[in-house]
Design a protein around this motif. Structure first.
Motif, PDB file in Angstrom:
ATOM      1  N   GLU A 220       0.839  -1.207   0.000  1.00 18.22           N
ATOM      2  CA  GLU A 220       0.000   0.000   0.000  1.00 18.22           C
ATOM      3  C   GLU A 220       0.872   1.255   0.000  1.00 18.22           C
ATOM      4  O   GLU A 220       0.572   2.228  -0.704  1.00 18.22           O
ATOM      5  N   PHE A 221       1.929   1.240   0.795  1.00 18.93           N
ATOM      6  CA  PHE A 221       2.805   2.401   0.845  1.00 18.93           C
ATOM      7  C   PHE A 221       3.446   2.649  -0.525  1.00 18.93           C
ATOM      8  O   PHE A 221       3.486   3.793  -1.004  1.00 18.93           O
ATOM      9  N   MET A 222       3.952   1.593  -1.150  1.00 21.04           N
ATOM     10  CA  MET A 222       4.602   1.753  -2.458  1.00 21.04           C
ATOM     11  C   MET A 222       3.598   2.186  -3.520  1.00 21.04           C
ATOM     12  O   MET A 222       3.894   3.033  -4.367  1.00 21.04           O
ATOM     13  N   THR A 223       2.404   1.602  -3.472  1.00 26.99           N
ATOM     14  CA  THR A 223       1.389   1.963  -4.467  1.00 26.99           C
ATOM     15  C   THR A 223       1.008   3.433  -4.342  1.00 26.99           C
ATOM     16  O   THR A 223       0.793   4.126  -5.341  1.00 26.99           O
ATOM     17  N   ARG A 224       0.952   3.908  -3.108  1.00 26.27           N
ATOM     18  CA  ARG A 224       0.517   5.287  -2.886  1.00 26.27           C
ATOM     19  C   ARG A 224       1.628   6.290  -3.148  1.00 26.27           C
ATOM     20  O   ARG A 224       1.364   7.403  -3.589  1.00 26.27           O
ATOM     21  N   ARG A 225       2.889   5.933  -2.879  1.00 31.12           N
ATOM     22  CA  ARG A 225       3.987   6.887  -2.963  1.00 31.12           C
ATOM     23  C   ARG A 225       4.870   6.679  -4.199  1.00 31.12           C
ATOM     24  O   ARG A 225       5.212   7.627  -4.896  1.00 31.12           O
ATOM     25  N   LEU A 226       5.267   5.433  -4.440  1.00 34.18           N
ATOM     26  CA  LEU A 226       6.220   5.168  -5.521  1.00 34.18           C
ATOM     27  C   LEU A 226       5.556   5.204  -6.892  1.00 34.18           C
ATOM     28  O   LEU A 226       6.090   5.798  -7.832  1.00 34.18           O
ATOM     29  N   THR A 227       4.393   4.570  -7.007  1.00 33.92           N
ATOM     30  CA  THR A 227       3.743   4.475  -8.320  1.00 33.92           C
ATOM     31  C   THR A 227       3.458   5.843  -8.942  1.00 33.92           C
ATOM     32  O   THR A 227       3.707   6.037 -10.142  1.00 33.92           O
ATOM     33  N   PRO A 228       2.947   6.852  -8.198  1.00 38.85           N
ATOM     34  CA  PRO A 228       2.762   8.174  -8.825  1.00 38.85           C
ATOM     35  C   PRO A 228       4.063   8.784  -9.337  1.00 38.85           C
ATOM     36  O   PRO A 228       4.065   9.439 -10.387  1.00 38.85           O
ATOM     37  N   ALA A 229       5.164   8.582  -8.609  1.00 41.24           N
ATOM     38  CA  ALA A 229       6.444   9.113  -9.084  1.00 41.24           C
ATOM     39  C   ALA A 229       6.851   8.448 -10.391  1.00 41.24           C
ATOM     40  O   ALA A 229       7.324   9.111 -11.339  1.00 41.24           O
ATOM     41  N   VAL A 230       6.674   7.127 -10.466  1.00 43.05           N
ATOM     42  CA  VAL A 230       7.011   6.408 -11.700  1.00 43.05           C
ATOM     43  C   VAL A 230       6.085   6.845 -12.836  1.00 43.05           C
ATOM     44  O   VAL A 230       6.527   7.020 -13.989  1.00 43.05           O
ATOM     45  N   LYS A 231       4.801   7.040 -12.526  1.00 40.75           N
ATOM     46  CA  LYS A 231       3.859   7.496 -13.559  1.00 40.75           C
ATOM     47  C   LYS A 231       4.244   8.883 -14.068  1.00 40.75           C
ATOM     48  O   LYS A 231       4.065   9.189 -15.258  1.00 40.75           O
ATOM     49  N   THR A 232       4.760   9.731 -13.178  1.00 40.95           N
ATOM     50  CA  THR A 232       5.229  11.057 -13.609  1.00 40.95           C
ATOM     51  C   THR A 232       6.357  10.919 -14.624  1.00 40.95           C
ATOM     52  O   THR A 232       6.375  11.602 -15.663  1.00 40.95           O
ATOM     53  N   CYS A 233       7.305  10.047 -14.337  1.00 41.05           N
ATOM     54  CA  CYS A 233       8.418   9.827 -15.263  1.00 41.05           C
ATOM     55  C   CYS A 233       7.914   9.275 -16.591  1.00 41.05           C
ATOM     56  O   CYS A 233       8.368   9.691 -17.668  1.00 41.05           O
ATOM     57  N   GLU A 234       6.959   8.340 -16.526  1.00 48.19           N
ATOM     58  CA  GLU A 234       6.399   7.783 -17.763  1.00 48.19           C
ATOM     59  C   GLU A 234       5.662   8.855 -18.553  1.00 48.19           C
ATOM     60  O   GLU A 234       5.739   8.889 -19.797  1.00 48.19           O
ATOM     61  N   ALA A 235       4.954   9.741 -17.852  1.00 47.50           N
ATOM     62  CA  ALA A 235       4.221  10.810 -18.541  1.00 47.50           C
ATOM     63  C   ALA A 235       5.187  11.754 -19.253  1.00 47.50           C
ATOM     64  O   ALA A 235       4.934  12.174 -20.395  1.00 47.50           O
ATOM     65  N   VAL A 236       6.290  12.100 -18.597  1.00 48.13           N
ATOM     66  CA  VAL A 236       7.280  12.984 -19.232  1.00 48.13           C
ATOM     67  C   VAL A 236       7.910  12.283 -20.433  1.00 48.13           C
ATOM     68  O   VAL A 236       8.125  12.909 -21.488  1.00 48.13           O
ATOM     69  N   SER A 237       8.202  10.993 -20.290  1.00 39.50           N
ATOM     70  CA  SER A 237       8.764  10.242 -21.415  1.00 39.50           C
ATOM     71  C   SER A 237       7.798  10.215 -22.594  1.00 39.50           C
ATOM     72  O   SER A 237       8.194  10.444 -23.748  1.00 39.50           O
ATOM     73  N   GLU A 238       6.512   9.949 -22.314  1.00 42.39           N
ATOM     74  CA  GLU A 238       5.512   9.935 -23.394  1.00 42.39           C
ATOM     75  C   GLU A 238       5.332  11.325 -23.994  1.00 42.39           C
ATOM     76  O   GLU A 238       5.111  11.461 -25.209  1.00 42.39           O
ATOM     77  N   ARG A 239       5.436  12.349 -23.157  1.00 42.50           N
ATOM     78  CA  ARG A 239       5.291  13.713 -23.663  1.00 42.50           C
ATOM     79  C   ARG A 239       6.438  14.076 -24.597  1.00 42.50           C
ATOM     80  O   ARG A 239       6.241  14.766 -25.605  1.00 42.50           O
ATOM     81  N   LEU A 240       7.647  13.613 -24.267  1.00 42.69           N
ATOM     82  CA  LEU A 240       8.787  13.835 -25.161  1.00 42.69           C
ATOM     83  C   LEU A 240       8.538  13.187 -26.514  1.00 42.69           C
ATOM     84  O   LEU A 240       8.779  13.803 -27.568  1.00 42.69           O
ATOM     85  N   GLU A 241       8.041  11.951 -26.489  1.00 43.59           N
ATOM     86  CA  GLU A 241       7.759  11.261 -27.749  1.00 43.59           C
ATOM     87  C   GLU A 241       6.659  11.973 -28.522  1.00 43.59           C
ATOM     88  O   GLU A 241       6.735  12.110 -29.754  1.00 43.59           O
ATOM     89  N   ASP A 242       5.615  12.427 -27.813  1.00 51.44           N
ATOM     90  CA  ASP A 242       4.516  13.131 -28.473  1.00 51.44           C
ATOM     91  C   ASP A 242       4.998  14.444 -29.092  1.00 51.44           C
ATOM     92  O   ASP A 242       4.635  14.773 -30.232  1.00 51.44           O
TER      93      ASP A 242
END
Length: 435
Positions: A303-325
């Protein structure tokens, strides 16, 4: 059987492929034990220095020095077990103190038996450093909590009961006053091998989650520049869509500059973002393997990782996808600009061709006019030559009417000259069509 294989063509990597699955065996860990792990980011140049440093530890403790470096090295120095694992980006050192102790948890750790000054001389950049204290569990959860709380400096606890209650795991995922993180494992009825696998998963979760977060500062640094480039690209695309009169050369220069910046950011971040996704998947896999049960009033590790780590990883994925877009949008805008420039060039070429066609018609009309004058001129010179010939004939005594002959000769010569010029003209036209 071995003689049969000896006659076959054996792949040169066959033995390595077999040994790969056994290169990082799980620990076998008794209760109690004190474990410390340190993970350091390592360059290729530093790896050799770290191996020499490991050899120095053997010399200091009076043990035979290893001659060959391996991806996973483990050796026991009496009550101290040292394990070194080499990964793509980092090296992890695990120190297990198996000596009996009556000290409170975290007062004596896995690194306590190390020779003085040896750890301080380790090369590399520390990314993870934490202690695990493994001990027997009390009879009830409340007794566990009372025992655990006083050893985490008042920080908020995250805990769970993995493996269907076979143990309890507590941690804070924070740094404590000694600069290390802390975990406490309270063993209820796990075997030594089960306990070793549990602690190995905990260490990997902590190390991999820190490695996965290395991309977050990169994503935060890139985001303002992406916002700026996004606005610039929107302005350029709007001007193209509204068919405004623009300076194509200036717009192409701006698009090229944006594309260059995007490629620079991609070169800087692609590996880091890809590594973050890989580390995050490893963290999630290790969490699933824990098979946690919730302890009342506390977040589980998952629960701790899902709440804290996953949003940080999603942020990195969003920036990566935005670069590609952004890269794709710049390519499309560049295609539109190139199309616009090509149409402008075609229009200019059409105007040039029309101008050349008009000039060709004028030249043709002038040529016809010149042909008419040339017929008259040639006729004039031919009649002059004919007159000289007739004068010569009269000088010989031949009698004839020279004026009449010249009068008759003028239209005849003119007609012949005209026909000759037309024949030459048509011959050149046929040659041009044939070519």
């Amino acid at each position: 059987m071995s003689s049969c294989l000896a006659s076959l063509d054996i792949h040169p990597l066959r033995n390595e492929l077999y040994n790969e699955l056994h290169s990082r065996p799980f620990q076998v860990l008794p209760t109690p034990a004190r474990v410390s792990q340190i993970a350091v980011l390592t360059t290729p140049e530093q790896r050799q220095a770290q191996f020499h440093h490991l050899q120095e530890l053997h010399r200091l403790l009076g043990h035979p020095v290893p001659e060959k470096e391996v991806s996973c090295f483990e050796h026991t120095f009496g009550t101290l077990r040292v394990r070194r694992e080499m990964h793509m980006e980092f090296a992890s050192y695990t120190f297990i103190n198996l000596a009996a102790s009556d000290q409170a948890p975290f007062l004596e750790t896995g690194i306590s038996p190390l020779p003085e000054g040896w750890l301080e001389a380790l090369t590399g950049t520390v990314i993870a450093a934490f202690h695990l204290d493994v001990g027997p569990a009390a009879e009830g959860t409340r007794d566990d909590l009372d025992y655990v709380r006083k050893h985490f400096e008042g920080m908020r606890l995250v805990g769970s009961s993995p493996q269907e209650g076979a143990a309890r795991v507590w941690g804070t995922f924070r740094l404590h006053s000694d600069g290390f993180g802390r975990f406490m494992v309270l063993n209820h009825h796990m075997s030594d091998s089960q306990l070793g696998r549990l602690t190995q998963r905990l260490m990997e979760i902590e190390t991999y989650r820190l490695m996965s977060l290395l991309a977050l500062p990169v994503a935060r640094d890139i985001t303002p520049s992406l916002n700026d480039m996004d606005e610039q690209l929107a302005v350029i695309t709007r001007s193209l869509a509204e068919n405004e009169a623009v300076d194509e050369e200036t717009l192409l220069a701006r698009l090229t500059h944006i594309a260059a910046r995007i490629e620079a950011f991609r070169a800087q971040s692609t590996f880091r973002f890809s590594a973050t996704r890989a580390y995050h998947r490893l963290v999630l896999t290790r969490l699933e393997e824990l098979r946690e049960d919730e302890l009342s009033g506390h977040l589980t590790l998952t629960e701790f990782m899902t709440r804290r780590l996953t949003p940080a990883v999603k942020t990195c994925e969003a920036v990566s996808e935005r670069l590609e877009d952004l890269s794709r949008r710049v390519d499309r805008a560049s295609d539109m600009m190139r199309t616009r420039v090509e149409l402008a060039i075609q229009s200019q070429n059409q105007q040039v061709l029309s101008s050349m066609d008009r000039r060709s018609k004028i030249q043709l009309m002038m040529q016809h006019t010149v042909e008419g004058f040339s017929v008259v001129a040639i006729t004039y010179y031919l009649i002059g030559l004919l007159k000289l010939g007739l004068d010569s004939l009269q000088g010989t005594g031949l009698e004839f009417n020279k004026t009449l002959v010249l009068g008759i000769a003028i239209p005849v010569v003119m007609a012949l000259v005209y026909l000759g010029v037309r024949v030459v003209h048509h011959r050149f036209i046929r040659m041009a069509k044939h070519q």
